[in-house]
Design an enzyme around this catalytic site. Sequence first.
Site, PDB file in Angstrom:
ATOM      1  N   GLU A 167      22.845 -23.335 -17.737  1.00 34.46           N
ATOM      2  CA  GLU A 167      21.747 -22.576 -17.117  1.00 34.46           C
ATOM      3  C   GLU A 167      22.288 -21.345 -16.389  1.00 34.46           C
ATOM      4  O   GLU A 167      21.709 -20.261 -16.466  1.00 34.46           O
ATOM      5  CB  GLU A 167      20.976 -23.464 -16.138  1.00 34.46           C
ATOM      6  CG  GLU A 167      20.110 -24.496 -16.840  1.00 34.46           C
ATOM      7  CD  GLU A 167      19.416 -25.422 -15.842  1.00 34.46           C
ATOM      8  OE1 GLU A 167      18.216 -25.689 -16.041  1.00 34.46           O
ATOM      9  OE2 GLU A 167      20.085 -25.886 -14.888  1.00 34.46           O
ATOM     10  N   ASP A 173       0.835  -1.201   0.000  1.00 36.29           N
ATOM     11  CA  ASP A 173       0.000   0.000   0.000  1.00 36.29           C
ATOM     12  C   ASP A 173       0.870   1.251   0.000  1.00 36.29           C
ATOM     13  O   ASP A 173       2.094   1.177   0.178  1.00 36.29           O
ATOM     14  CB  ASP A 173      -0.972  -0.025   1.192  1.00 36.29           C
ATOM     15  CG  ASP A 173      -0.266  -0.048   2.538  1.00 36.29           C
ATOM     16  OD1 ASP A 173       0.495   0.905   2.818  1.00 36.29           O
ATOM     17  OD2 ASP A 173      -0.458  -1.002   3.317  1.00 36.29           O
TER      18      ASP A 173
END
Length: 731
Positions: free
Chosen positions: A616, A536
């Site tokens: 990877e 918020d």
Amino acid sequence: MSITYNQENQVFSIQTANSSYQMKVSRHGHLLHLYYGKKISDEDVSWLIPNVVRSHESNPPEAQRDRVYSLCALPQEFSSNDAGDYRIPSLEVVNADGSYAFVGKYRSHKIYQGKYRLSLLPTLYAKEEENAETLEIILEDEITHVSVKLLYGVFYDRDVITRAVVLRNGADSPIYLKRIMSASLDFMEGNYDLIGFFGHHYFERQMDRRPLSHGISELGSFRGVSGHFHNPFAILCDRNAGEDSGSAYGFLLMYSGNFVFDAEVDGYSQTRVAMGIHPKQFDFFVDSGECFEAPEVVMAFSEQGFSKLSHCYHDIFRENACESRFVNEDRPIVINSWEPFRFDFDSEKLLKTAEISKKLGADMFVLDDGWFGARDDETAGLGDWVANEKKLPGGIEALAQKIHALGMQFGLWFEPEMVNEDSDLYRAHPDWCLRVPKRAPSRSRHQLCLDLSRPDVCEHLIEAVNSILDTGCVDYVKWDYNRYVCDVYSQYYAPEKQGEIYHRYILGLYRILDGIIKTHPDILFEGCSGGGGRFDGAMLTYFPQIWCSDNTDAPSRLTIQYGTSFAYPVISMGAHVSVCPNKKTGRSVPWKTRAVTAMHGTFGYELDPAKMSEEELAECAAYSDFYRRHRKLIRQGDYYRLSSPYDDSIFTAWQFVSKDKAESLVCVVTESISIMDKNSYVRLRGLEKEAFYEVAQTGKVHSGAALMNIGILLSDSQPQYSAFVYELKKV
Ligand code: GLA
């Protein structure tokens, strides 16, 4: 001047670059809300109020024989209670004589340069060089002398107006405050859609759009936190408003506790919206001469749809919310220990991870839950903020030193507001948690909530956390909060004060955050509440970034990040690459898709690099480099949603454009396999029409107009959940 007062007709006009707001003191002293919307002049527009008798409706005594003057038919700026306006009220007080009446009449006003602040609650702030002004209007009840100071902060260039209210009990006796809305607005007609952002843990801020119809539509939280379930942000818009067309109003409450947003369409089809602290279990004692502050609402208006509205919020939250220096800095790429290790680690494992994660291009190693007290699982240790020497010989400082020696920064997890019953803190202070007398408290994740309404608990927490941060070995803190509140009762306060505890908890939280965050300006703080349970505006005044969701599955993140982006800047969203199959959803998508999705925010990793192959690691290192190259643009640029993940579009796409429109980054994730069957174009936005841009990935040069009107062709045959990026540079 953005704020003017015309003495003759008693009209207040507020202007921003592209919007106007108007109020007028009526002939009987009520403050009428006349207008908020597209730019108009300062002329008095009170002619928009119809001159009709509303039969059956009451007329205040001062109206005498005037049957037209009814409070229920007049648009109000801060409505009265029990005086003939039957819509949702701004204020409900119980006066000393037991009456509920409040009728605020204009008393005085003040206009000044700069932006007001509240003393106990976080607000937006204005920088000195900014064109910001404040208007204060005092309305007072002539009988009880209860008054409200209505505060308006005007950010002219940002098209933002903030509102807050300070109530003062000018009566000789105490009053009980039952409800106080920080902002309420009346529209004379009602033909709007309401957009809210609902969800739950792992599924935050999903967009929900509905036409308003007669009656009250309510969004809110009663969980003690702003919450996963509804976000304290709502949009009211034209029925046909879209990304770049139609009028849209935003309302965002700067508060991290219970909130409500009500939109009421009454029988005359007038619309009232109101936003503030949720009135349920709210009962605040205000003694004679005392004040109560209601949190700020940040309002923005756009006549060009949602993108413009989002830009207003993004800009103001990037520039005027958090005073931390990190707001204006590139954020580190973190690797976090939670998803790979949970509670199962020791120093050796952590150091090995940190070492390998350098190959991924990580800048910072974050040690998540499990480092303190007897914390080997969720059932014990919360509250004991002392390193577990069995796992970490030499404590946090020794580990941090070794991480630093690897050339990496070091971050640490805390959940200060919580306690396990199996902890030294609880054993010493069983009365320090919220619980109702004679009842066993409800646990959630085996934990109880500390009673932050108590000053002694707040002081203890500030000291406990600061004693680690003061050593100077921590570069970053993840501040978590992992349950909702219930059993809301404080043993510290008398029975008649228990209706204050929800709010006092939040005041205590802000007190702690002030005492910890503001005293450590060189530590980057990230907010978290089981992911995005407390995402918020008030939190963004403390935390430059907030962990957006515990769901790290890239396709799930598309809707979560999409919804979050309506109010909150992309740079405020924590987003990490994790392993596949995803631990939550079981879904597998390529590394590239996970990385591109995590570049929608503060990028990082949440995996064990020791389990990755060299290929990877090298692939991810390239994504880290890519992010590093673009992180300034992601942090500072204008953000555009190019498509909605809810439409049956075959892709979800978004775009960043630098403020000078010289560069842009476009990200696309395909959501269906029909890319192979159907020609698909990603239409860009925000470019200069006449300028030419080179697209690095295709090597072609196109005009801004062509890129925006025709788009980029997605031509590779790739399966569902493939990702594409396009880097554009003006030539
Ligand atoms: C919450 C957070 C996670 C992690 C765990 C640790 O769920 O959102 O990221 O920190 O707590 O317990």
